[in-house]
Design a protein around this motif. Sequence first.
Motif, PDB file in Angstrom:
ATOM      1  N   PRO A   1       0.832  -1.286   0.120  1.00 21.73           N
ATOM      2  CA  PRO A   1       0.106  -0.093  -0.022  1.00 21.73           C
ATOM      3  C   PRO A   1       0.873   1.323  -0.033  1.00 21.73           C
ATOM      4  CG  PRO A   1      -0.867  -1.603   1.625  1.00 21.73           C
ATOM      5  CD  PRO A   1       0.318  -2.221   0.999  1.00 21.73           C
ATOM      6  N   LEU A   2       2.202   1.231   0.814  1.00 20.10           N
ATOM      7  CA  LEU A   2       2.869   2.493   0.902  1.00 20.10           C
ATOM      8  C   LEU A   2       4.161   2.267   0.101  1.00 20.10           C
ATOM      9  CD1 LEU A   2       2.547   3.253   4.555  1.00 20.10           C
ATOM     10  CD2 LEU A   2       1.235   4.011   2.687  1.00 20.10           C
TER      11      LEU A   2
ATOM     12  N   ARG B   1       6.012   9.311   8.199  1.00 19.96           N
ATOM     13  CA  ARG B   1       4.745   8.855   7.087  1.00 19.96           C
ATOM     14  C   ARG B   1       3.543   9.765   7.898  1.00 19.96           C
ATOM     15  NH1 ARG B   1       5.709   5.095   3.562  1.00 19.96           N
ATOM     16  NH2 ARG B   1       6.856   3.386   3.633  1.00 19.96           N
ATOM     17  N   SER B   2       2.544  10.404   7.218  1.00 26.09           N
ATOM     18  CA  SER B   2       1.512  10.993   7.725  1.00 26.09           C
ATOM     19  C   SER B   2       0.451  10.133   8.260  1.00 26.09           C
ATOM     20  CB  SER B   2       1.186  11.602   6.586  1.00 26.09           C
ATOM     21  OG  SER B   2       0.329  10.927   5.591  1.00 26.09           O
ATOM     22  N   PRO B   3      -0.329  10.686   8.972  1.00 24.23           N
ATOM     23  CA  PRO B   3      -1.462   9.762   9.780  1.00 24.23           C
ATOM     24  C   PRO B   3      -2.391   9.430   8.552  1.00 24.23           C
ATOM     25  CG  PRO B   3      -1.260  11.861  10.853  1.00 24.23           C
ATOM     26  CD  PRO B   3      -0.391  12.267   9.403  1.00 24.23           C
ATOM     27  N   GLN B   4      -2.526  10.017   7.330  1.00 21.59           N
ATOM     28  CA  GLN B   4      -3.399   9.804   6.426  1.00 21.59           C
ATOM     29  C   GLN B   4      -2.693   8.360   5.699  1.00 21.59           C
ATOM     30  OE1 GLN B   4      -2.575  12.815   6.881  1.00 21.59           O
ATOM     31  NE2 GLN B   4      -4.343  13.450   7.768  1.00 21.59           N
ATOM     32  N   ALA B   5      -1.304   8.165   5.587  1.00 24.90           N
ATOM     33  CA  ALA B   5      -0.621   7.144   4.919  1.00 24.90           C
ATOM     34  C   ALA B   5      -0.677   5.902   5.879  1.00 24.90           C
ATOM     35  CB  ALA B   5       0.569   7.620   4.951  1.00 24.90           C
ATOM     36  N   LEU B   6      -0.623   6.208   7.092  1.00 22.36           N
ATOM     37  CA  LEU B   6      -0.470   5.066   8.187  1.00 22.36           C
ATOM     38  C   LEU B   6      -1.991   4.392   8.362  1.00 22.36           C
ATOM     39  CD1 LEU B   6       1.718   6.409  11.053  1.00 22.36           C
ATOM     40  CD2 LEU B   6       2.361   4.787   9.424  1.00 22.36           C
ATOM     41  N   ARG B   7      -3.002   5.231   8.287  1.00 17.43           N
ATOM     42  CA  ARG B   7      -4.213   4.390   8.285  1.00 17.43           C
ATOM     43  C   ARG B   7      -4.723   3.960   7.166  1.00 17.43           C
ATOM     44  NH1 ARG B   7      -5.581   9.537  11.602  1.00 17.43           N
ATOM     45  NH2 ARG B   7      -6.052  10.871   9.443  1.00 17.43           N
ATOM     46  N   HIS B   8      -4.396   4.547   6.081  1.00 15.12           N
ATOM     47  CA  HIS B   8      -4.552   3.840   4.775  1.00 15.12           C
ATOM     48  C   HIS B   8      -4.022   2.521   4.630  1.00 15.12           C
ATOM     49  CE1 HIS B   8      -5.285   3.454   0.250  1.00 15.12           C
ATOM     50  NE2 HIS B   8      -4.120   2.799   0.402  1.00 15.12           N
ATOM     51  N   ALA B   9      -2.573   2.546   5.150  1.00 11.76           N
ATOM     52  CA  ALA B   9      -1.991   1.178   5.138  1.00 11.76           C
ATOM     53  C   ALA B   9      -2.648   0.126   5.955  1.00 11.76           C
ATOM     54  CB  ALA B   9      -0.420   1.452   5.618  1.00 11.76           C
ATOM     55  N   ALA B  10      -3.101   0.431   7.133  1.00  9.05           N
ATOM     56  CA  ALA B  10      -3.622  -0.402   8.189  1.00  9.05           C
ATOM     57  C   ALA B  10      -5.038  -0.793   7.528  1.00  9.05           C
ATOM     58  CB  ALA B  10      -3.952   0.345   9.429  1.00  9.05           C
ATOM     59  N   ALA B  11      -5.828   0.072   6.876  1.00  2.08           N
ATOM     60  CA  ALA B  11      -7.044  -0.213   6.179  1.00  2.08           C
ATOM     61  C   ALA B  11      -7.068  -1.331   5.063  1.00  2.08           C
ATOM     62  CB  ALA B  11      -7.840   0.782   5.826  1.00  2.08           C
TER      63      ALA B  11
ATOM     64  N   GLN C   1       2.050  10.596  17.671  1.00  4.58           N
ATOM     65  CA  GLN C   1       0.838  10.727  17.037  1.00  4.58           C
ATOM     66  C   GLN C   1      -0.313  10.234  17.956  1.00  4.58           C
ATOM     67  OE1 GLN C   1       1.374   8.790  13.430  1.00  4.58           O
ATOM     68  NE2 GLN C   1       2.257  10.487  12.336  1.00  4.58           N
ATOM     69  N   GLU C   2      -1.515  10.861  17.897  1.00  2.88           N
ATOM     70  CA  GLU C   2      -2.674  10.593  19.009  1.00  2.88           C
ATOM     71  C   GLU C   2      -3.200   9.204  18.118  1.00  2.88           C
ATOM     72  OE1 GLU C   2      -5.497  13.493  19.861  1.00  2.88           O
ATOM     73  OE2 GLU C   2      -4.087  14.939  19.177  1.00  2.88           O
ATOM     74  N   GLU C   3      -3.122   8.781  16.992  1.00  8.45           N
ATOM     75  CA  GLU C   3      -3.646   7.760  16.421  1.00  8.45           C
ATOM     76  C   GLU C   3      -2.561   7.230  15.541  1.00  8.45           C
ATOM     77  OE1 GLU C   3      -7.399   5.903  13.797  1.00  8.45           O
ATOM     78  OE2 GLU C   3      -7.174   7.906  14.522  1.00  8.45           O
ATOM     79  N   ASP C   4      -1.955   6.104  15.866  1.00 12.49           N
ATOM     80  CA  ASP C   4      -0.858   5.480  15.010  1.00 12.49           C
ATOM     81  C   ASP C   4      -1.272   3.958  14.941  1.00 12.49           C
ATOM     82  OD1 ASP C   4       1.450   4.797  13.699  1.00 12.49           O
ATOM     83  OD2 ASP C   4       2.773   4.999  15.443  1.00 12.49           O
ATOM     84  N   PRO C   5      -2.117   3.504  14.094  1.00 12.42           N
ATOM     85  CA  PRO C   5      -2.411   2.046  13.741  1.00 12.42           C
ATOM     86  C   PRO C   5      -1.139   1.454  13.258  1.00 12.42           C
ATOM     87  CG  PRO C   5      -3.302   3.542  11.972  1.00 12.42           C
ATOM     88  CD  PRO C   5      -2.605   4.373  13.082  1.00 12.42           C
ATOM     89  N   ALA C   6      -1.238   0.153  13.560  1.00 11.09           N
ATOM     90  CA  ALA C   6       0.123  -0.708  13.059  1.00 11.09           C
ATOM     91  C   ALA C   6      -0.322  -1.263  11.625  1.00 11.09           C
ATOM     92  CB  ALA C   6      -0.216  -2.041  14.000  1.00 11.09           C
ATOM     93  N   VAL C   7       0.898  -0.892  11.004  1.00 14.20           N
ATOM     94  CA  VAL C   7       0.849  -1.178   9.664  1.00 14.20           C
ATOM     95  C   VAL C   7       0.640  -2.513   9.354  1.00 14.20           C
ATOM     96  CG1 VAL C   7       1.872  -0.994   7.587  1.00 14.20           C
ATOM     97  CG2 VAL C   7       1.992   1.057   8.869  1.00 14.20           C
ATOM     98  N   GLY C   8      -0.217  -3.304   8.642  1.00 14.43           N
ATOM     99  CA  GLY C   8      -0.146  -4.711   8.332  1.00 14.43           C
ATOM    100  C   GLY C   8      -1.106  -5.426   9.471  1.00 14.43           C
ATOM    101  N   GLN C   9      -1.931  -4.482  10.076  1.00 10.64           N
ATOM    102  CA  GLN C   9      -2.980  -4.924  11.105  1.00 10.64           C
ATOM    103  C   GLN C   9      -4.036  -4.151  10.896  1.00 10.64           C
ATOM    104  OE1 GLN C   9      -1.162  -5.120  14.986  1.00 10.64           O
ATOM    105  NE2 GLN C   9       0.580  -6.406  14.398  1.00 10.64           N
ATOM    106  N   GLY C  10      -5.176  -4.743  11.154  1.00  9.86           N
ATOM    107  CA  GLY C  10      -6.657  -4.190  11.004  1.00  9.86           C
ATOM    108  C   GLY C  10      -7.144  -3.649  12.104  1.00  9.86           C
ATOM    109  N   THR C  11      -6.252  -3.808  13.516  1.00 12.37           N
ATOM    110  CA  THR C  11      -6.711  -3.317  14.712  1.00 12.37           C
ATOM    111  C   THR C  11      -6.037  -1.989  14.985  1.00 12.37           C
ATOM    112  OG1 THR C  11      -5.315  -4.552  15.942  1.00 12.37           O
ATOM    113  CG2 THR C  11      -7.025  -5.476  15.607  1.00 12.37           C
ATOM    114  N   ARG C  12      -6.661  -1.189  15.937  1.00 15.16           N
ATOM    115  CA  ARG C  12      -6.178   0.050  16.043  1.00 15.16           C
ATOM    116  C   ARG C  12      -5.280  -0.005  17.538  1.00 15.16           C
ATOM    117  NH1 ARG C  12      -9.338   5.720  17.618  1.00 15.16           N
ATOM    118  NH2 ARG C  12      -7.623   6.805  18.800  1.00 15.16           N
ATOM    119  N   GLN C  13      -4.013   0.321  17.489  1.00 12.98           N
ATOM    120  CA  GLN C  13      -3.411   0.507  18.776  1.00 12.98           C
ATOM    121  C   GLN C  13      -3.770   1.382  20.039  1.00 12.98           C
ATOM    122  OE1 GLN C  13       0.390   1.458  17.175  1.00 12.98           O
ATOM    123  NE2 GLN C  13       1.194  -0.739  17.603  1.00 12.98           N
ATOM    124  N   GLU C  14      -3.363   1.172  21.191  1.00 13.48           N
ATOM    125  CA  GLU C  14      -3.883   2.143  22.197  1.00 13.48           C
ATOM    126  C   GLU C  14      -3.430   3.451  21.622  1.00 13.48           C
ATOM    127  OE1 GLU C  14      -2.301   0.844  25.814  1.00 13.48           O
ATOM    128  OE2 GLU C  14      -3.427  -1.032  25.910  1.00 13.48           O
ATOM    129  N   ALA C  15      -4.076   4.687  22.238  1.00 19.69           N
ATOM    130  CA  ALA C  15      -3.625   5.996  21.860  1.00 19.69           C
ATOM    131  C   ALA C  15      -2.490   6.284  22.528  1.00 19.69           C
ATOM    132  CB  ALA C  15      -4.730   7.028  22.257  1.00 19.69           C
TER     133      ALA C  15
END
Length: 459
Positions: free
Chosen positions: A176-177, A185-195, A229-243
Amino acid sequence: MDTAFPEKLPPGTIIGSWQVVSGAGRGAYGAVYRAVLEGQEAAGWVALKVALRSREERFEREAEVLSRILHPGVPRLLARGEWTGGRWRVPHPYLVMEWVEGLPLYQWAWECSPSSRQVLWLLAQLCRALQAIHAAQCLHRDVKGANVLVGANGKASLVDFGSGTYPEAPPLTEAPLAPGTRPYRSPQALRHAAAHAWDGARYQAGPEDDVYALGVTAYRMVTGVYPSQEEDPAVGQGTRQEAQPVRQPPHLRVRWIIPELSALIERMLAESPSERGSARELADALEAAAARAGPEADCSLETSAGFRPVVAVVPEPLGWRTPLRAGLIGAVLACLVIGLSTQRVSEHSWPTPPEAEQPDAGTVGLADASVPPEALAAAARAEDAPLPEELVALEMPKQPFAGQKRPPCKPHRETEIRGGCWAALLNAQSPCEDDGYEWAGKCFLPVKARPRPDTSNYP
């Protein structure tokens, strides 16, 4: 043809019309050398970048990006071609670029400890370079401290366009990236990679991603740490990490930074891409802030404190139980390391480096013509295997930096390397981060010399 490996070209090697003088660094896809035009050494140095593998399409794209940009903050493309060599004597593309003399950004900040005004002018230069890049419909996509060089006169240059792109460029990866460095990486890029970790939908980067990466670079330059970052989802996983903890503005971390600089860095790091502003708008704002700032903008930010390394301390043995306990722990760790290493090799299909191979006595000196066809096919497949995303290390300098501590170095805490004292980074191995220097497979940071006491008050 040449049998030298592209990552280890000896001085004097001729590539096209250029002669290698010395090595200058290595990245994920190419090795960079200091070179001169053959027979015209007085004309000055150039940067010669040779692909580590044949048919490296990224060099074609990097050359196209550089050919579209004309700006003093971006190295000019001088020539391009193919060099036939390496173990299999296959063509390796190469680029010849303008030589940029300077220190990597974080090292410059560590040595010079700049003021707010100096940082404002430096960031304005980088924004002007990004303005030219974006005006040419191109993106850098790997803005970070290691890709910024600062000259003795404070001139900043943005280098390494190996991840650069332009609208009609064909995609080169299925991820994806695009290749880059995660903290930038921007928050948008990280969220896209996770999704889209499973479907592989590509993220469409834009100028706002380069601006965000410059904000990360600026934040780390003045504070010594990466912004949270207030929201930094793990790339390659569909779950959100703790804030993560909310990012502190630079003026809450750095004592002498002026509010205007802190606010502009925060603007680059805005969650909404539209709130970051364009490179041109930011350059205008940075230049205006530097011009109108008062004397307080000339106070040193003391950025060197943020890069103070954590050194490894070797405790003294406490008795006969200590070696036994250490041996048991070492055995367990060795098993874990072997297991992890095996897993990583299988994940990345990383080919064994040629210099690391241990042939038996019967194969030493055999001609390449005697290699079986199936071995050649296997080598070609290995050459096409994807390279790790982040393989960047700074080459250990041949002499100490200005302001670096000289021997005697503290036992068990510092290591003497090439006439200077260095501190090993805990839990860091090659490849190092963009501000770490590699030596013997480990990562080090220079130890800053303590200032001598003022003797003017003594008789």
